[in-house]
Design a protein around this motif. Structure first.
Motif, PDB file in Angstrom:
ATOM      1  N   SER A   1     -25.530  22.015  80.298  1.00  0.00           N
ATOM      2  CA  SER A   1     -25.375  20.566  80.210  1.00  0.00           C
ATOM      3  C   SER A   1     -24.957  20.072  78.833  1.00  0.00           C
ATOM      4  N   GLY A   2     -24.966  20.939  77.821  1.00  0.00           N
ATOM      5  CA  GLY A   2     -24.486  20.527  76.504  1.00  0.00           C
ATOM      6  C   GLY A   2     -23.038  20.084  76.559  1.00  0.00           C
TER       7      GLY A   2
ATOM      8  N   LEU B   1     -33.408  16.505  87.911  1.00  0.00           N
ATOM      9  CA  LEU B   1     -34.315  15.676  87.111  1.00  0.00           C
ATOM     10  C   LEU B   1     -35.766  15.884  87.539  1.00  0.00           C
ATOM     11  N   ALA B   2     -36.683  15.775  86.589  1.00  0.00           N
ATOM     12  CA  ALA B   2     -38.105  15.894  86.897  1.00  0.00           C
ATOM     13  C   ALA B   2     -38.494  14.828  87.919  1.00  0.00           C
ATOM     14  N   GLY B   3     -39.113  15.267  89.013  1.00  0.00           N
ATOM     15  CA  GLY B   3     -39.564  14.358  90.053  1.00  0.00           C
ATOM     16  C   GLY B   3     -38.543  14.028  91.113  1.00  0.00           C
ATOM     17  N   LEU B   4     -37.315  14.525  90.970  1.00  0.00           N
ATOM     18  CA  LEU B   4     -36.235  14.144  91.875  1.00  0.00           C
ATOM     19  C   LEU B   4     -36.372  14.742  93.273  1.00  0.00           C
ATOM     20  N   ALA B   5     -36.792  16.008  93.348  1.00  0.00           N
ATOM     21  CA  ALA B   5     -36.824  16.702  94.638  1.00  0.00           C
ATOM     22  C   ALA B   5     -38.126  17.484  94.794  1.00  0.00           C
TER      23      ALA B   5
ATOM     24  N   ASN C   1     -34.451  17.806  78.743  1.00  0.00           N
ATOM     25  CA  ASN C   1     -34.725  16.411  78.421  1.00  0.00           C
ATOM     26  C   ASN C   1     -35.567  15.682  79.451  1.00  0.00           C
ATOM     27  N   SER C   2     -35.322  15.935  80.746  1.00  0.00           N
ATOM     28  CA  SER C   2     -36.030  15.142  81.754  1.00  0.00           C
ATOM     29  C   SER C   2     -37.512  15.494  81.819  1.00  0.00           C
TER      30      SER C   2
ATOM     31  N   GLY D   1     -33.634   7.482  81.260  1.00  0.00           N
ATOM     32  CA  GLY D   1     -33.399   8.359  80.105  1.00  0.00           C
ATOM     33  C   GLY D   1     -32.153   9.206  80.296  1.00  0.00           C
ATOM     34  N   PHE D   2     -31.974   9.709  81.507  1.00  0.00           N
ATOM     35  CA  PHE D   2     -30.788  10.509  81.820  1.00  0.00           C
ATOM     36  C   PHE D   2     -29.515   9.685  81.658  1.00  0.00           C
ATOM     37  N   VAL D   3     -29.497   8.481  82.218  1.00  0.00           N
ATOM     38  CA  VAL D   3     -28.295   7.640  82.150  1.00  0.00           C
ATOM     39  C   VAL D   3     -28.012   7.217  80.710  1.00  0.00           C
ATOM     40  N   LYS D   4     -29.047   6.982  79.934  1.00  0.00           N
ATOM     41  CA  LYS D   4     -28.857   6.616  78.523  1.00  0.00           C
ATOM     42  C   LYS D   4     -28.152   7.746  77.771  1.00  0.00           C
ATOM     43  N   ARG D   5     -28.543   8.987  78.053  1.00  0.00           N
ATOM     44  CA  ARG D   5     -27.924  10.145  77.380  1.00  0.00           C
ATOM     45  C   ARG D   5     -26.525  10.431  77.905  1.00  0.00           C
ATOM     46  N   CYS D   6     -26.351  10.232  79.199  1.00  0.00           N
ATOM     47  CA  CYS D   6     -25.132  10.688  79.877  1.00  0.00           C
ATOM     48  C   CYS D   6     -24.053   9.609  79.969  1.00  0.00           C
TER      49      CYS D   6
END
Length: 353
Positions: free
Chosen positions: A101-102, A112-116, A177-178, A326-331
């Motif tokens: 992902s870098g 993402l943590a908690g996604l699935a 990160n997540s 947090g993911f959208v802020k980074r991505c």
């Protein structure tokens, strides 16, 4: 009826023979593949060796030859593996999406943590996102062929706990990160430690808890230095098999088709293994010898902490309020749009409401 059955058997035999001889005679094709971190992992011994190292040469009549090794055998890290494939020094490489992902930040959104909480949703999300992430990855000269899981990522702790809420204030080894966002929101203190150093960190009390796959923790002897293990999947440490795109596009079409068939087989087997190994890791950690079949039985059985409805609700709430933003802020904003279009309908959660 007997003639019909004999005819069906004969047809199956013909189809099997045709499949086995689907690669026509021609020059030998050497394939360099570097896949799992360690040669003892079931993802390597139960899938990569029989499908890639043994299966492809057999099915191609010896035309395809695979030189297969692990990260450890090549003294490589995941980051180096990406460069190895992109530069053409390896034709096929497997590594975690976190490592990849870098270059392609949208890959973080797949796991993402908690996604699935369930592996079925994890697979549907992975397969839906594969063509999306490849649009970005192919700009770097590589393509993901398969996204697959390791066993469910769960919490191991040195001291007793009964719910996620009990982890507040504890130092928890995380990666990616997540997971940092998740445990921070939970009130824990995320600590970044490389996997090989986690055992000693737990032993010395540098961290109170650590997250990894159910089977990975058992294989690393974490039950010797922890007492309680949660059965709640926080994420899946999804990984992928990547090919060098220039090499892939130059292959003889028949050879490429044989490799595509191998990847399809790998996909099914790795997801089935991820599911089976999740429960097996828990059984091995908690001393259930009769159902510990894949990993090694812990010499000091742990206590399994059952996930509660409150835990599942917390997982969902933190995903929506902390992890996803947090993911959208980074991505970037595009990642939020893609998430809502592709992942949201499967996971039942949307960015921005």
């Amino acid at each position: 009826m007997r003639h019909l059955l004999l005819g069906a058997v004969a047809a199956l035999a013909v189809n099997a023979t045709a499949s086995a001889q689907s690669v026509p005679a021609g020059p030998k094709v050497g394939v360099v593949a570097v896949t799992q971190p360690l040669p003892t992992q079931p993802q390597y011994t139960r899938v990569d060796i029989p499908v890639l190292k043994e299966g492809l040469p057999a099915r191609s009549g010896g035309r395809i030859e695979v030189q297969l090794s692990t990260h450890a055998e090549r003294n490589l890290s995941g980051t180096e593996l990406v460069r190895l494939v992109r530069s053409g020094q390896a034709d096929i490489g497997a590594s975690t999406l976190t490592t990849l992902s870098g270059d392609v930040p949208i890959l973080d959104g797949v796991d993402l943590a908690g996604l699935a909480p369930g592996i079925g949703d994890a697979r549907r999300i992975a397969e839906a996102m594969l063509p999306v992430v490849n649009k970005d990855l192919e700009r770097f000269g590589a393509r993901l062929m398969v996204i697959y899981p390791f066993p469910a990522q769960v919490v191991y702790c040195r001291a007793a706990f009964t719910s996620l809420a009990d982890l507040k204030g504890r130092k928890v080894r995380t990666f990616g990160n997540s997971l940092v966002d998740f445990f921070t929101a939970l009130g824990a203190q995320p600590v970044s430690i490389g996997f090989p150093e986690v055992y000693s960190a737990l032993e010395r009390g540098v961290v109170d808890c650590a997250i990894t796959g159910t089977g990975s923790g058992v294989a690393a002897r974490w039950p010797e230095v922890t007492s309680h293990i949660s059965n709640l999947p926080v994420s899946w440490a999804l990984a992928g098999y990547m090919v060098n795109l220039a090499w892939w596009n130059k292959l003889d079409p028949a050879v490429r088709s044989a490799l595509e068939a191998a990847f399809a087989e790998i996909n099914d087997k790795q997801w089935a293994l991820g599911d089976a190994a999740t429960r097996d890791g828990l059984d091995c950690a908690t001393g259930k010898a009769e159902t510990c079949k894949i990993h090694t039985l812990a010499t000091r059985p742990m206590t399994e902490v059952q996930a509660t409805d409150a835990d599942r609700a917390a997982l969902r709430e933190i995903l929506g309020k902390n992890v996803l933003p947090g993911f959208v802020k980074r991505c970037g904003a595009r990642c939020g749009e893609v998430f809502n279009q592709v992942i949201g309908p499967i996971a039942g959660v949307r960015f921005g409401g």
